[in-house]
Design a protein around this motif. Structure first.
Motif, PDB file in Angstrom:
ATOM      1  N   LYS A   1       0.818  -1.208   0.000  1.00 21.29           N
ATOM      2  CA  LYS A   1       0.000   0.000   0.000  1.00 21.29           C
ATOM      3  C   LYS A   1       0.857   1.265   0.000  1.00 21.29           C
ATOM      4  CE  LYS A   1      -3.743  -2.392   0.101  1.00 21.29           C
ATOM      5  NZ  LYS A   1      -4.472  -2.563  -1.174  1.00 21.29           N
ATOM      6  N   LYS A   2       2.019   1.224   0.628  1.00 12.82           N
ATOM      7  CA  LYS A   2       2.795   2.449   0.788  1.00 12.82           C
ATOM      8  C   LYS A   2       4.079   2.484  -0.042  1.00 12.82           C
ATOM      9  CE  LYS A   2       0.904   3.428   5.338  1.00 12.82           C
ATOM     10  NZ  LYS A   2       1.135   3.757   6.753  1.00 12.82           N
ATOM     11  N   GLY A   3       4.404   1.368  -0.678  1.00 15.21           N
ATOM     12  CA  GLY A   3       5.618   1.331  -1.488  1.00 15.21           C
ATOM     13  C   GLY A   3       5.355   1.727  -2.931  1.00 15.21           C
ATOM     14  N   LYS A   4       6.399   1.632  -3.738  1.00 13.14           N
ATOM     15  CA  LYS A   4       6.300   1.925  -5.169  1.00 13.14           C
ATOM     16  C   LYS A   4       5.655   0.742  -5.879  1.00 13.14           C
ATOM     17  CE  LYS A   4       9.131   3.148  -9.178  1.00 13.14           C
ATOM     18  NZ  LYS A   4      10.532   3.404  -9.658  1.00 13.14           N
ATOM     19  N   MET A   5       4.766   1.020  -6.802  1.00 12.89           N
ATOM     20  CA  MET A   5       4.076  -0.055  -7.507  1.00 12.89           C
ATOM     21  C   MET A   5       5.029  -0.767  -8.461  1.00 12.89           C
ATOM     22  SD  MET A   5       0.256   1.452  -8.286  1.00 12.89           S
ATOM     23  CE  MET A   5      -0.222  -0.091  -9.083  1.00 12.89           C
ATOM     24  N   SER A   6       4.976  -2.103  -8.447  1.00 10.56           N
ATOM     25  CA  SER A   6       5.820  -2.910  -9.325  1.00 10.56           C
ATOM     26  C   SER A   6       5.202  -2.982 -10.714  1.00 10.56           C
ATOM     27  CB  SER A   6       5.959  -4.326  -8.758  1.00 10.56           C
ATOM     28  OG  SER A   6       4.706  -4.999  -8.792  1.00 10.56           O
ATOM     29  N   SER A   7       5.984  -3.454 -11.672  1.00 10.22           N
ATOM     30  CA  SER A   7       5.487  -3.607 -13.035  1.00 10.22           C
ATOM     31  C   SER A   7       4.340  -4.628 -13.081  1.00 10.22           C
ATOM     32  CB  SER A   7       6.616  -4.038 -13.974  1.00 10.22           C
ATOM     33  OG  SER A   7       7.195  -5.252 -13.529  1.00 10.22           O
ATOM     34  N   TYR A   8       4.383  -5.623 -12.180  1.00 12.71           N
ATOM     35  CA  TYR A   8       3.314  -6.620 -12.146  1.00 12.71           C
ATOM     36  C   TYR A   8       1.999  -6.003 -11.678  1.00 12.71           C
ATOM     37  CZ  TYR A   8       1.025 -11.148 -11.413  1.00 12.71           C
ATOM     38  OH  TYR A   8       0.166 -12.217 -11.474  1.00 12.71           O
ATOM     39  N   GLN A   9       2.069  -5.127 -10.680  1.00  8.48           N
ATOM     40  CA  GLN A   9       0.865  -4.432 -10.230  1.00  8.48           C
ATOM     41  C   GLN A   9       0.298  -3.551 -11.344  1.00  8.48           C
ATOM     42  OE1 GLN A   9       3.263  -3.388  -6.553  1.00  8.48           O
ATOM     43  NE2 GLN A   9       1.197  -2.974  -5.801  1.00  8.48           N
ATOM     44  N   ILE A  10       1.181  -2.904 -12.074  1.00  7.95           N
ATOM     45  CA  ILE A  10       0.745  -2.062 -13.195  1.00  7.95           C
ATOM     46  C   ILE A  10       0.077  -2.915 -14.263  1.00  7.95           C
ATOM     47  CG2 ILE A  10       1.542  -0.538 -15.057  1.00  7.95           C
ATOM     48  CD1 ILE A  10       3.754   0.395 -13.121  1.00  7.95           C
ATOM     49  N   LEU A  11       0.614  -4.123 -14.501  1.00 11.78           N
ATOM     50  CA  LEU A  11       0.016  -5.040 -15.467  1.00 11.78           C
ATOM     51  C   LEU A  11      -1.400  -5.420 -15.039  1.00 11.78           C
ATOM     52  CD1 LEU A  11       0.151  -6.999 -17.914  1.00 11.78           C
ATOM     53  CD2 LEU A  11       1.173  -8.691 -16.366  1.00 11.78           C
TER      54      LEU A  11
ATOM     55  N   GLU B   1       1.204 -20.639  -0.503  1.00  9.61           N
ATOM     56  CA  GLU B   1       1.989 -20.841  -1.724  1.00  9.61           C
ATOM     57  C   GLU B   1       1.532 -19.898  -2.835  1.00  9.61           C
ATOM     58  OE1 GLU B   1       2.170 -24.371   0.840  1.00  9.61           O
ATOM     59  OE2 GLU B   1       0.505 -23.192   0.018  1.00  9.61           O
ATOM     60  N   ARG B   2       0.225 -19.768  -2.997  1.00 10.07           N
ATOM     61  CA  ARG B   2      -0.308 -18.877  -4.031  1.00 10.07           C
ATOM     62  C   ARG B   2       0.076 -17.432  -3.751  1.00 10.07           C
ATOM     63  NH1 ARG B   2      -6.562 -20.272  -4.053  1.00 10.07           N
ATOM     64  NH2 ARG B   2      -6.583 -18.682  -5.713  1.00 10.07           N
ATOM     65  N   CYS B   3      -0.014 -17.050  -2.503  1.00 10.18           N
ATOM     66  CA  CYS B   3       0.333 -15.688  -2.117  1.00 10.18           C
ATOM     67  C   CYS B   3       1.812 -15.402  -2.394  1.00 10.18           C
ATOM     68  CB  CYS B   3       0.013 -15.487  -0.639  1.00 10.18           C
ATOM     69  SG  CYS B   3       0.095 -13.773  -0.097  1.00 10.18           S
ATOM     70  N   ASN B   4       2.671 -16.349  -2.063  1.00 16.02           N
ATOM     71  CA  ASN B   4       4.105 -16.150  -2.267  1.00 16.02           C
ATOM     72  C   ASN B   4       4.484 -16.089  -3.747  1.00 16.02           C
ATOM     73  OD1 ASN B   4       4.884 -15.903   0.410  1.00 16.02           O
ATOM     74  ND2 ASN B   4       5.151 -18.108   0.704  1.00 16.02           N
ATOM     75  N   ARG B   5       3.767 -16.848  -4.595  1.00 19.79           N
ATOM     76  CA  ARG B   5       4.027 -16.757  -6.040  1.00 19.79           C
ATOM     77  C   ARG B   5       3.713 -15.348  -6.554  1.00 19.79           C
ATOM     78  NH1 ARG B   5       1.779 -22.074  -6.339  1.00 19.79           N
ATOM     79  NH2 ARG B   5      -0.255 -21.221  -6.959  1.00 19.79           N
ATOM     80  N   ILE B   6       2.612 -14.788  -6.062  1.00 19.05           N
ATOM     81  CA  ILE B   6       2.235 -13.437  -6.477  1.00 19.05           C
ATOM     82  C   ILE B   6       3.242 -12.418  -5.948  1.00 19.05           C
ATOM     83  CG2 ILE B   6       0.457 -11.656  -6.280  1.00 19.05           C
ATOM     84  CD1 ILE B   6      -1.580 -13.980  -5.954  1.00 19.05           C
ATOM     85  N   LEU B   7       3.624 -12.566  -4.683  1.00 18.03           N
ATOM     86  CA  LEU B   7       4.573 -11.627  -4.079  1.00 18.03           C
ATOM     87  C   LEU B   7       5.915 -11.666  -4.805  1.00 18.03           C
ATOM     88  CD1 LEU B   7       3.807 -12.202  -0.287  1.00 18.03           C
ATOM     89  CD2 LEU B   7       3.205 -10.207  -1.674  1.00 18.03           C
ATOM     90  N   SER B   8       6.339 -12.847  -5.248  1.00 20.03           N
ATOM     91  CA  SER B   8       7.598 -12.958  -5.988  1.00 20.03           C
ATOM     92  C   SER B   8       7.535 -12.167  -7.284  1.00 20.03           C
ATOM     93  CB  SER B   8       7.911 -14.429  -6.284  1.00 20.03           C
ATOM     94  OG  SER B   8       8.123 -15.155  -5.089  1.00 20.03           O
ATOM     95  N   LYS B   9       6.406 -12.234  -7.974  1.00 20.76           N
ATOM     96  CA  LYS B   9       6.247 -11.476  -9.221  1.00 20.76           C
ATOM     97  C   LYS B   9       6.246  -9.972  -8.970  1.00 20.76           C
ATOM     98  CE  LYS B   9       3.637 -15.092 -11.612  1.00 20.76           C
ATOM     99  NZ  LYS B   9       2.355 -15.460 -12.268  1.00 20.76           N
ATOM    100  N   MET B  10       5.878  -9.585  -7.749  1.00 22.14           N
ATOM    101  CA  MET B  10       5.866  -8.168  -7.389  1.00 22.14           C
ATOM    102  C   MET B  10       7.192  -7.707  -6.813  1.00 22.14           C
ATOM    103  SD  MET B  10       2.060  -8.162  -5.648  1.00 22.14           S
ATOM    104  CE  MET B  10       2.272  -6.554  -4.913  1.00 22.14           C
ATOM    105  N   GLY B  11       8.149  -8.645  -6.709  1.00 20.57           N
ATOM    106  CA  GLY B  11       9.445  -8.295  -6.141  1.00 20.57           C
ATOM    107  C   GLY B  11       9.409  -8.122  -4.640  1.00 20.57           C
ATOM    108  N   MET B  12       8.453  -8.791  -3.970  1.00 19.00           N
ATOM    109  CA  MET B  12       8.295  -8.670  -2.530  1.00 19.00           C
ATOM    110  C   MET B  12       8.827  -9.934  -1.853  1.00 19.00           C
ATOM    111  SD  MET B  12       6.599  -5.748  -2.178  1.00 19.00           S
ATOM    112  CE  MET B  12       5.894  -5.859  -0.547  1.00 19.00           C
ATOM    113  N   PRO B  13       9.269  -9.832  -0.588  1.00 18.30           N
ATOM    114  CA  PRO B  13       9.707 -11.030   0.141  1.00 18.30           C
ATOM    115  C   PRO B  13       8.536 -11.964   0.415  1.00 18.30           C
ATOM    116  CG  PRO B  13       9.627  -9.133   1.609  1.00 18.30           C
ATOM    117  CD  PRO B  13       9.438  -8.602   0.215  1.00 18.30           C
TER     118      PRO B  13
END
Length: 462
Positions: free
Chosen positions: A12-22, A214-226
């Motif tokens: 919510k407070k960080g910079k949006m990743s390219s995946y979020q923009i997609l 597992e599903r959440c972590n796959r999404i977070l990885s695409k967003m560049g998040m831990p």
């Protein structure tokens, strides 16, 4: 250990990743298709009216059938997003939309076409609530108004492009080809949604479906998040529980539903009257069918500018205050549109001004309403509010057909149907405490950190 509250706070407070923009871009495409599908009767209505010899009240029924379906989809289908997830609900509704649009081309009478518009509307109603929520949940706080505005921008862009295509398709192949075009666009979007759209991270954390971590972590990885080590035991201080019955059994939630429903009903009553009847109003003012569609396109172009202005200024001026300003502005521009001379340049200019305020007023609801409800009931609450809006959307075109049939002056019936925007601007004041309560609820329930303990994502993470 990576904490879920810190992850959500960073999103919510960080910079949006390219995946979020997609994700936002894909939701914008879906909204664009919805914009075309909702207004397809407005574009084909004059041709259908001539071919089938329809009266104004018959055309009002066609307008309202799709809007009634949207209300049914928002109330009965959109809440499924709180049960099975946002993505599968969106895909199911897209299939309904594809079938409804495709079969509309093969109808041979008013009743058949009205039924297929109802089916199409159910798909659109279920999609809009969940796409709106996806954009809200994947946007950063700083860019939320802009991202939601871009999604809402898809509506007038899709409506504008659809109107341009409709002019050529109707002239070359007849009005049926416009519906086949919409079905083809839906068929192209379905695989994109399957491949590119993820499930909502907020939903996965709050509802914990099978393999949620597992599903959440796959999404977070695409967003560049831990990645998360585990999901939290979620306890909402609002007391919100999933399900419509539980929602209606909570007095605080009923208040949220009431005020958001009133705002949606009044805004959509005015807006869908203007969206549906503008081509007819222009042709009744002495313009040709093509000029009538062109006037509607100009309204959509004004809407594009309005959405962008709202998106860029909402964070600075406040989304509620700016929404109220656009709602009052819609009353003023609508009356000016009504008073403009028939078949004049001024009539087209005021149509642009109407579109500028109209789409911004609708856009503001997409920004504000999801934030009124906790994540566990966000699809349900937003869907019910949108459903109330569809009742208003049905009432607006129907009432317009009735008033026109009575022979009322253009200025009179437009003034009557723009008045509900005053009510909407007043009710917006009631939304502030609910918006503040949800934000506080998320902060407390997801991350009850002791005082003085800082988040690994920075001192402003709460």
């Amino acid at each position: 250990m990576n904490n879920a509250a810190d992850i959500l706070d960073a999103i919510k407070k960080g910079k949006m990743s390219s995946y979020q923009i997609l994700i936002v871009a894909l939701c914008t495409l879906i909204a664009g298709l919805d914009g075309f599908d909702v207004l397809v009767v407005a574009y084909t209505g004059p041709a259908i009216s001539i071919n089938w010899g329809l009266a104004p009240t018959d055309l009002g029924l066609l307008f309202s059938a799709g809007l009634a379906g949207m209300g049914l989809g928002a109330v009965a289908v959109a809440p499924i997003g709180d049960i099975v997830g946002r993505k599968p609900t969106i895909m199911f509704c897209m299939v309904l939309l594809l079938v409804g649009m495709g079969l509309s081309a093969f109808t041979s009478g008013l009743g058949e076409l009205a039924f297929m518009r109802l089916v199409t509307g159910i798909g659109i109603g279920g999609i809009l609530a969940n796409v709106n929520i996806m954009v809200t949940e994947y946007s950063s706080a700083r860019r939320k108004a802009l991202c939601v505005s871009l999604m809402a921008l898809g509506y007038p862009v899709g409506a504008t492009l659809g109107g341009i295509f409709s002019v050529f398709l109707i002239q070359a192949y007849g009005w049926q080809s416009v519906y086949l075009f919409g079905a083809g666009a839906a068929a192209l979007l379905l695989p994109l949604i399957w491949i590119a759209m993820p499930e909502s991270v907020d939903y996965l954390i709050a509802k914990k479906p099978a393999n949620a971590l597992e599903r959440c972590n796959r999404i977070l990885s695409k967003m560049g998040m831990p990645n998360l080590d585990l999901l939290p035991a979620h306890h909402s201080v609002t007391g919100a529980k999933p399900g419509l019955i539980a929602l209606l059994g909570n007095g605080d939630m009923v208040s949220r539903l009431f005020f958001t429903s009133v705002v949606y009903f009044t805004v959509m009553m005015t807006c869908y009257f203007l969206l549906s009847w503008t081509p007819q109003i222009l042709t009744r003012s002495g313009m040709t069918q093509t000029m009538g569609i062109s006037g509607s396109l100009l309204m959509n172009l004004g809407g594009i500018a309005g959405c962008l202005v709202y998106g860029f200024l909402a964070q600075k001026l406040g989304p509620r205050a700016l929404a109220a300003a656009f709602m009052v502005g819609l009353v003023i521009t609508s009356v000016s549109f009504a008073a403009a001379p028939g078949a004049s340049i001024l009539l087209l200019v005021t149509a642009v001004a109407v579109g500028f305020c109209l789409f911004s007023a609708v856009n503001s609801l997409y920004v504000l309403v999801p934030g009124v409800f906790p994540v566990q009931v966000r699809s349900t609450g937003t869907g019910i509010a949108m459903g109330a809006g569809r009742l208003g959307a049905v009432a607006g075109p129907l009432l317009a057909g009735y008033l026109i049939g009575l022979g009322l002056d253009k200025t009179m019936y437009i003034a009557i149907l723009s008045a509900p925007m005053i009510i909407a601007s007043i009710v917006l004041v009631k939304l502030r405490p609910f918006l503040d309560a949800v934000k506080k609820s998320v902060d407390i329930s997801l991350n009850p950190m002791p005082a003085g303990v800082s988040s690994p994502f920075g001192e402003n993470s709460h």
